[in-house]
Design a protein around this motif. Structure first.
Motif, short mmCIF file in Angstrom:
data_model
loop_
_atom_site.label_atom_id
_atom_site.label_comp_id
_atom_site.label_asym_id
_atom_site.label_seq_id
_atom_site.Cartn_x
_atom_site.Cartn_y
_atom_site.Cartn_z
N VAL A 22 0.86 -1.18 0.00
CA VAL A 22 0.00 0.00 0.00
C VAL A 22 0.90 1.24 0.00
O VAL A 22 1.68 1.44 0.94
CB VAL A 22 -0.93 0.02 1.23
N ALA A 23 0.81 2.02 -1.06
CA ALA A 23 1.61 3.25 -1.16
C ALA A 23 1.10 4.28 -0.17
O ALA A 23 -0.11 4.45 0.00
CB ALA A 23 1.53 3.80 -2.58
N ALA A 24 2.04 4.99 0.47
CA ALA A 24 1.68 5.97 1.49
C ALA A 24 2.67 7.12 1.49
O ALA A 24 3.84 6.95 1.14
CB ALA A 24 1.66 5.31 2.86
N HIS A 25 2.19 8.30 1.88
CA HIS A 25 3.09 9.44 2.07
C HIS A 25 3.86 9.29 3.37
O HIS A 25 4.98 9.76 3.50
CB HIS A 25 2.31 10.76 2.06
N ASP A 26 3.24 8.66 4.37
CA ASP A 26 3.87 8.39 5.66
C ASP A 26 3.42 7.00 6.08
O ASP A 26 2.32 6.82 6.60
CB ASP A 26 3.46 9.45 6.69
N LYS A 27 4.27 6.00 5.84
CA LYS A 27 3.88 4.60 6.05
C LYS A 27 3.48 4.31 7.49
O LYS A 27 2.54 3.56 7.73
CB LYS A 27 4.97 3.66 5.58
N LYS A 28 4.18 4.89 8.45
CA LYS A 28 3.86 4.62 9.85
C LYS A 28 2.51 5.21 10.23
O LYS A 28 1.68 4.56 10.86
CB LYS A 28 4.96 5.15 10.76
N ALA A 29 2.26 6.45 9.84
CA ALA A 29 0.99 7.10 10.16
C ALA A 29 -0.17 6.42 9.43
O ALA A 29 -1.26 6.25 10.00
CB ALA A 29 1.04 8.59 9.80
N SER A 30 0.06 6.00 8.20
CA SER A 30 -1.00 5.36 7.42
C SER A 30 -1.34 3.98 7.99
O SER A 30 -2.52 3.62 8.09
CB SER A 30 -0.58 5.24 5.96
N ALA A 31 -0.32 3.22 8.37
CA ALA A 31 -0.57 1.92 9.00
C ALA A 31 -1.31 2.10 10.32
O ALA A 31 -2.25 1.37 10.63
CB ALA A 31 0.75 1.18 9.21
N ARG A 32 -0.91 3.09 11.10
CA ARG A 32 -1.56 3.37 12.38
C ARG A 32 -3.01 3.77 12.17
O ARG A 32 -3.91 3.35 12.90
CB ARG A 32 -0.79 4.47 13.12
N PHE A 33 -3.29 4.60 11.14
CA PHE A 33 -4.66 5.02 10.83
C PHE A 33 -5.54 3.79 10.60
O PHE A 33 -6.60 3.65 11.22
CB PHE A 33 -4.68 5.93 9.59
N LEU A 34 -5.11 2.89 9.71
CA LEU A 34 -5.92 1.71 9.41
C LEU A 34 -6.09 0.84 10.64
O LEU A 34 -7.19 0.40 10.95
CB LEU A 34 -5.29 0.89 8.28
N ALA A 35 -5.00 0.58 11.34
CA ALA A 35 -5.06 -0.27 12.52
C ALA A 35 -6.01 0.31 13.57
O ALA A 35 -6.81 -0.42 14.16
CB ALA A 35 -3.66 -0.46 13.10
N ASP A 36 -5.94 1.60 13.79
CA ASP A 36 -6.81 2.23 14.78
C ASP A 36 -8.28 2.13 14.38
O ASP A 36 -9.15 1.83 15.21
CB ASP A 36 -6.43 3.69 15.00
N ILE A 37 -8.58 2.39 13.12
CA ILE A 37 -9.98 2.34 12.66
C ILE A 37 -10.53 0.92 12.74
O ILE A 37 -11.66 0.69 13.19
CB ILE A 37 -10.12 2.90 11.22
N LEU A 38 -9.73 -0.07 12.31
CA LEU A 38 -10.22 -1.44 12.27
C LEU A 38 -10.02 -2.20 13.59
O LEU A 38 -10.50 -3.32 13.75
CB LEU A 38 -9.54 -2.22 11.15
N GLY A 39 -9.29 -1.60 14.54
CA GLY A 39 -9.05 -2.27 15.81
C GLY A 39 -8.00 -3.37 15.69
O GLY A 39 -8.11 -4.41 16.34
N LEU A 40 -6.98 -3.12 14.90
CA LEU A 40 -5.90 -4.09 14.67
C LEU A 40 -4.58 -3.56 15.21
O LEU A 40 -4.51 -2.43 15.68
CB LEU A 40 -5.77 -4.37 13.16
N ALA A 41 -3.55 -4.37 15.11
CA ALA A 41 -2.22 -3.97 15.55
C ALA A 41 -1.33 -3.66 14.34
O ALA A 41 -1.49 -4.26 13.28
CB ALA A 41 -1.58 -5.09 16.37
#
Length: 127
Positions: A10-29
């Motif tokens: 998954v392409a991202a401008h900020d990989k850490k923030a983008s991964a955190r966004f998805l994880a937080d919304i979906l309730g994942l790690a």
């Protein structure tokens, strides 16, 4: 023959923030960084590997099949975060959810413009 999707980038401008966004919304790690990737593993074993990408990003679509209870929880997080959501992939029905195939679904965007979807019934599975 058994074929399963294992991971996708998954392409991202900020990989850490983008991964955190998805994880937080979906309730994942968010998993520890692996090489240049920041992975988020989905419970069915598929991993979304976030990768920093300079320049413009072509939005992709990622759909997540969830239970009715999980839909309520995730939808609550979407609303708490103040995210705009739509009943359709073309973003013509803001603030709504859909009821395709007797389930529920909604679309929202991540920080990179990827079109994310949560749905409770696979398309073509019901009413």
């Amino acid at each position: 023959m058994t074929v399963q999707l294992n991971h996708t980038i998954v392409a991202a401008h900020d990989k850490k923030a983008s991964a955190r966004f998805l994880a937080d919304i979906l309730g994942l790690a968010v998993s520890p960084q692996y090489g240049p990737f920041v992975p988020v593993e989905i419970p069915n074993g598929v991993t979304l590997d976030y990768l920093d990408s300079p320049g413009s990003i072509t939005p992709q679509h990622y759909a997540f099949l969830v239970s009715e209870d999980d839909f309520d929880t995730i939808f609550g997080r979407i609303r708490e975060a103040g995210l705009t959501h739509w009943a359709d992939p073309y973003h013509r029905r803001p603030g709504e959810i859909n009821h395709h195939d007797g389930g529920r679904g909604t679309y929202f965007e991540d920080p990179n413009g990827h079109n994310l979807e949560i749905l409770t019934r696979p398309y073509g599975s019901g009413d």
